[in-house]
Design an enzyme around this catalytic site. Structure first.
Site, PDB file in Angstrom:
ATOM      1  CE1 TYR A  67      -3.867   2.364   0.915  1.00 21.59           C
ATOM      2  CE2 TYR A  67      -2.104   3.491   2.083  1.00 21.59           C
ATOM      3  CZ  TYR A  67      -3.374   3.489   1.554  1.00 21.59           C
ATOM      4  OH  TYR A  67      -4.155   4.613   1.641  1.00 21.59           O
TER       5      TYR A  67
ATOM      6  CD  GLU B  19     -29.552   3.870  13.433  1.00 25.40           C
ATOM      7  OE1 GLU B  19     -29.690   3.114  12.457  1.00 25.40           O
ATOM      8  OE2 GLU B  19     -29.227   5.056  13.347  1.00 25.40           O
TER       9      GLU B  19
ATOM     10  CE  LYS C  40     -28.716   9.932  21.905  1.00 24.38           C
ATOM     11  NZ  LYS C  40     -27.398  10.530  22.042  1.00 24.38           N
TER      12      LYS C  40
ATOM     13  CG  ASP D 107     -21.398   8.798  24.624  1.00 20.20           C
ATOM     14  OD1 ASP D 107     -21.703   9.960  24.302  1.00 20.20           O
ATOM     15  OD2 ASP D 107     -21.054   8.473  25.775  1.00 20.20           O
TER      16      ASP D 107
ATOM     17  CE1 TYR E 177     -26.830  10.342  13.227  1.00 17.29           C
ATOM     18  CE2 TYR E 177     -25.139   8.978  14.218  1.00 17.29           C
ATOM     19  CZ  TYR E 177     -25.772  10.202  14.098  1.00 17.29           C
ATOM     20  OH  TYR E 177     -25.361  11.269  14.842  1.00 17.29           O
TER      21      TYR E 177
ATOM     22  CE  LYS F  97     -29.332  10.348  26.291  1.00 17.47           C
ATOM     23  NZ  LYS F  97     -28.212  11.037  26.816  1.00 17.47           N
TER      24      LYS F  97
ATOM     25  CB  CYS G  67       8.384  19.078  42.373  1.00 17.97           C
ATOM     26  SG  CYS G  67       8.540  17.301  42.201  1.00 17.97           S
TER      27      CYS G  67
ATOM     28  CB  CYS H 227      12.761  17.232  43.869  1.00 20.61           C
ATOM     29  SG  CYS H 227      12.131  18.335  42.602  1.00 20.61           S
TER      30      CYS H 227
ATOM     31  CB  CYS I 115       8.868  18.720  38.601  1.00 19.60           C
ATOM     32  SG  CYS I 115      10.524  18.598  39.273  1.00 19.60           S
TER      33      CYS I 115
ATOM     34  CB  CYS J 174      12.763  15.714  40.017  1.00 20.78           C
ATOM     35  SG  CYS J 174      11.325  15.088  40.894  1.00 20.78           S
TER      36      CYS J 174
HETATM   37  S1  IVH Z   1     -30.430  10.045  14.121  1.00 23.66           S
HETATM   38  C1  IVH Z   1     -33.095  14.189  14.311  1.00 23.66           C
HETATM   39  N1  IVH Z   1     -29.080   8.018  14.926  1.00 23.66           N
HETATM   40  O1  IVH Z   1     -27.908  11.680  18.982  1.00 23.66           O
HETATM   41  C2  IVH Z   1     -31.874  13.580  14.783  1.00 23.66           C
HETATM   42  N2  IVH Z   1     -28.650  10.102  15.983  1.00 23.66           N
HETATM   43  O2  IVH Z   1     -29.781  13.803  20.321  1.00 23.66           O
HETATM   44  C3  IVH Z   1     -31.630  12.323  14.032  1.00 23.66           C
HETATM   45  N3  IVH Z   1     -26.893   9.976  17.702  1.00 23.66           N
HETATM   46  O3  IVH Z   1     -26.767  14.689  17.845  1.00 23.66           O
HETATM   47  C4  IVH Z   1     -30.410  11.712  14.544  1.00 23.66           C
HETATM   48  N4  IVH Z   1     -26.465   7.848  17.485  1.00 23.66           N
HETATM   49  O4  IVH Z   1     -25.240  12.819  17.435  1.00 23.66           O
HETATM   50  C5  IVH Z   1     -29.303   9.322  15.101  1.00 23.66           C
HETATM   51  N5  IVH Z   1     -27.951   6.085  15.502  1.00 23.66           N
HETATM   52  C6  IVH Z   1     -28.157   7.394  15.670  1.00 23.66           C
HETATM   53  C7  IVH Z   1     -27.453   8.159  16.604  1.00 23.66           C
HETATM   54  C8  IVH Z   1     -27.726   9.505  16.751  1.00 23.66           C
HETATM   55  C9  IVH Z   1     -26.151   8.947  18.119  1.00 23.66           C
HETATM   56  C10 IVH Z   1     -26.781  11.331  18.271  1.00 23.66           C
HETATM   57  C11 IVH Z   1     -26.574  12.398  17.274  1.00 23.66           C
HETATM   58  C12 IVH Z   1     -27.466  13.527  17.664  1.00 23.66           C
HETATM   59  C13 IVH Z   1     -28.018  13.067  18.955  1.00 23.66           C
HETATM   60  C14 IVH Z   1     -29.447  13.474  19.033  1.00 23.66           C
END
Ligand code: IVH
Length: 678
Positions: free
Chosen positions: A40, A119, A121, A123, A231, A326, A420, A423, A438, A443
């Protein structure tokens, strides 16, 4: 009119771009590479040298354009074509049922069949990729939802994001929304490397991803392990999707990273027929939450049918057709008993909270790093406080907040000591930095940490010399420097408290074994700030011997790929420090480096060479010959190249060398140069 040569070159460059982009996709999205890293890299350098010669043929989707050259002054602010909204949150399954009932109510009198696409969420942080006619032309953060910042230069460094969509007939406009994140494992490694280099660490993968995306220098972003999952659709022209599932499937077909690929597959999106199935999915994903390679904090439930989404519309800043369900965060409450300050090997002072032991997610937690004074001030953590803690990225304990109503009356704000703790020297905080250090290079705390690093497994690997022993050796004054390790005598060790004959023998044997090492390990072991394992390898590969390394210049260091001005300055500072370099010389006398090349002569030292065409010997042999006389082989022609060695059927390097007036040598000419120089 283009000459036929130009047409050929354009084709060649295009083919190379496509091939490399294909490999990026296979490696970073499908996780199924079909060529070696070396192959590559060879393709990439071939492309790079063609582009250098013909800058007019450079295209924005070229893989060489993933890392920008100069840092930005600031990010450009751009308005989202359609606002980036947030989601309503629900915190338990009852609230999910309430969400479903709200939808049913809104659809009153209408007998519509619909589905939920569910799906994880993620973070991380939201991003919007803008593709115009298939080409990635922008990448906006969410900002305030209406106006975001264009962080395209950083986003381009994420190799799983296609610079051009995989489609012969891409939509005129496609805005792809998704999440940028860092995998837990990558975060751990990368944060440890930061800590080792005495740099600021991040509290969790989310902060690390957000901090990276807001870097003005895309070369920094390129070093960080960012990932993305697509997404949702923003604005688009020339598309005709009917459902959320269709959108996400189309994304994958266009080469965008989605959840089906790689380890997240277990928690891939699921189309649910009713709210019971949604709840099953919620429980299922929560159960495998900790097995996923990245952090999630719940699931997102979206009505699948787009026409229905449209008719339901929005309330305030969130759509009515979606909800975030959540998970309960894994947190616990405990008390801060003490705040101690650790001194790292670069002198960085790190405050650490020592807490009453408490279990979080099955692991007992006692301490949590407080990072630096800014972090302490922000959270206002004090000794005696009751605090909420959680494990960031499921790994690192983090203080989330202080329970102010439980604060003892007489508590005082915590300030990192100005001296420090090891020391007693004054500490220093450079302008723009948040870490105090420091500055006493002698030290004992710094020395102990430097020694621990020096003997660690990936450095000199003195496996029988543990942390406690190092502390003991420094405390009794047997070891003051790296070289002292190799001067340890049996008698002195035997005289140490609690040392048996056997353990002394083992220790001496392990020190003896570590004398056989490599230049790369040694350079890493020295613990020069910003010189991690990879940089040490690059340096060793480039210089081959320590003598050549220590004579280096800033100009030469900057020529090595991956070394920027900050690293170069740090190396040069270390090499200039007399105590450091003197001890390095004393240490090196005890070591034998594998594959360290004994120079046949220094006839070619400080000279760099390029090779083109067929020589009377194999390419590798020619390279060995040059290197064994202290010369260096470069792969691309630049202003700093000293000679071009030309064989029969030379390639394009010859034209380029002529343009730059670089002297040309044939094979006998090279041999003569070596002879004359000896
Ligand atoms: S769809 C209208 N799908 O959640 C919003 N959001 O509070 C449609 N997030 O700022 C968003 N995973 O950063 C969607 N699978 C997911 C997500 C997702 C994380 C976050 C996204 C957004 C926040 C909404």
């Amino acid at each position: 009119m283009k000459s036929s040569q130009q047409v050929l070159l354009t084709k060649k460059i295009k083919a190379l771009c496509e091939e490399l982009n294909g490999h990026d996709y296979r490696y970073h999205v499908l996780d199924r590479p079909i060529i070696s890293d070396k192959a590559y890299d060879d393709l990439l350098s071939e492309l790079r040298s063609l582009e250098e010669k013909h800058p007019e043929l450079l295209t924005p989707d070229s893989p060489t354009q993933r890392v920008g050259g100069t840092p930005l002054g600031k990010f450009e602010k751009l308005r989202h074509r359609t606002p980036m909204l947030s989601l309503q949150n629900s915190y338990n399954t009852e609230e999910l049922v309430e969400f479903h009932q709200r939808i049913l109510k809104l659809l009153d009198n209408r007998d519509v069949k619909f589905h939920y696409l569910c799906e994880p969420k993620f973070d991380g942080l939201a991003i919007e990729l803008i593709y115009e006619n298939g080409l990635l032309t922008g990448a906006l953060t969410r900002g305030d939802g209406l106006v975001g910042e264009n962080v395209l230069a950083n986003v381009k460094t994420i190799k799983s994001i296609p610079l051009r969509l995989h489609s012969k007939n891409p939509p005129k406009l496609l805005e792809v929304r998704g999440e940028i994140l860092i995998y837990k494992e990558d975060f751990k490694n990368f944060n440890e490397a930061l800590q080792e280099d005495g740099q600021l660490t991040f509290a969790n993968p989310r902060n690390a991803a957000a901090g990276t995306i807001r870097q003005l220098d895309s070369r920094v972003a390129a070093q960080r392990p960012l990932k993305m999952f697509a997404y949702a659709l923003g604005a688009s022209e020339g598309t005709n999707y009917k459902t959320q599932l269709e959108i996400e499937t189309a994304f994958k077909d266009l080469g965008l990273p989605g959840l089906d690929s790689r380890e997240g597959g277990k928690a891939s999106p699921r189309l649910c027929q009713n709210i019971e199935e949604v709840i099953d999915y919620y429980n299922f994903v929560e159960s495998l939450r900790h097995d996923l390679p990245f952090d999630i904090d719940g699931i997102v439930v979206k009505i699948n049918e787009l026409d229905l989404q449209d008719s339901l519309g929005f309330v305030a800043r969130s759509p009515r057709w979606a909800v975030a369900a959540k998970f309960q965060p894994e947190q616990a409450i405990t008390r801060v008993n003490e705040i101690i300050v650790q001194v790292g090997r670069t002198g960085a002072l790190t405050p650490v909270a020592i807490m009453a032991p408490v279990k979080v997610g099955g692991v007992t937690i006692i301490h949590a790093t407080l990072h630096n004074q800014d972090e302490i001030d922000r959270k206002d953590v004090r000794v005696g406080d009751s605090v909420v803690i959680q494990r960031a990225g499921d790994v690192i304990p983090e203080i989330v907040s202080v329970l102010l109503d439980k604060r003892p009356k007489k508590s005082v704000k915590y300030e990192i000591p100005k001296k420090c703790p090891a020391c007693n020297s004054l500490t220093n905080k450079e302008e723009g930095e948040v870490i105090s250090r420091c500055i006493n290079s002698l030290c004992p705390a710094r020395l102990k940490e430097s020694l621990k690093h020096f003997v660690s497994r990936r450095a000199m690997n003195v496996d029988k010399l543990g942390e406690k022993q190092i502390e003991q050796l420094v405390d009794v004054g047997l070891v003051h420097s790296f070289s002292d390790i190799y001067k340890l005598k049996r008698e002195a060790l035997m005289a140490l408290e609690r040392k048996g004959e056997k353990s002394v023998e083992n220790l001496l044997a392990s020190i003896e074994k570590s004398r056989q090492s490599t230049l790369a390990r040694f350079v890493f072991a020295l613990g020069i700030r910003f010189v991690g394992e990879q940089t040490a390898k690059d340096l060793a590969h480039h210089f081959k011997t320590f003598e050549l390394f220590e004579k280096t210049t800033e100009e030469e260091l900057l020529e090595i790929s991956g070394i920027g001005p900050r690293v170069a300055t740090s190396i040069l500072n270390a090499l200039k420090t007399k105590v450091f370099i003197d001890d390095t010389h004393r240490t090196i006398k005890h070591l034998v480096f594998e594959k360290a090349r004994v120079l046949a002569s220094k006839a070619l030292s400080n000279k760099s060479f390029l090779v083109t065409g067929t020589l009377p010997v194999k390419r590798d042999q020619a390279k060995d010959l040059v290197e064994s006389h202290g010369g260096k082989i470069l792969s691309t022609v630049g202003k700093n190249s000293n000679y071009l060695i030309v064989g029969s059927d030379p390639g394009s390097k010859l034209d380029r060398a002529n343009e730059l007036n670089i002297p040309v040598l044939d094979w006998p000419g090279l041999l003569k140069l070596i002879k004359d120089g000896q």
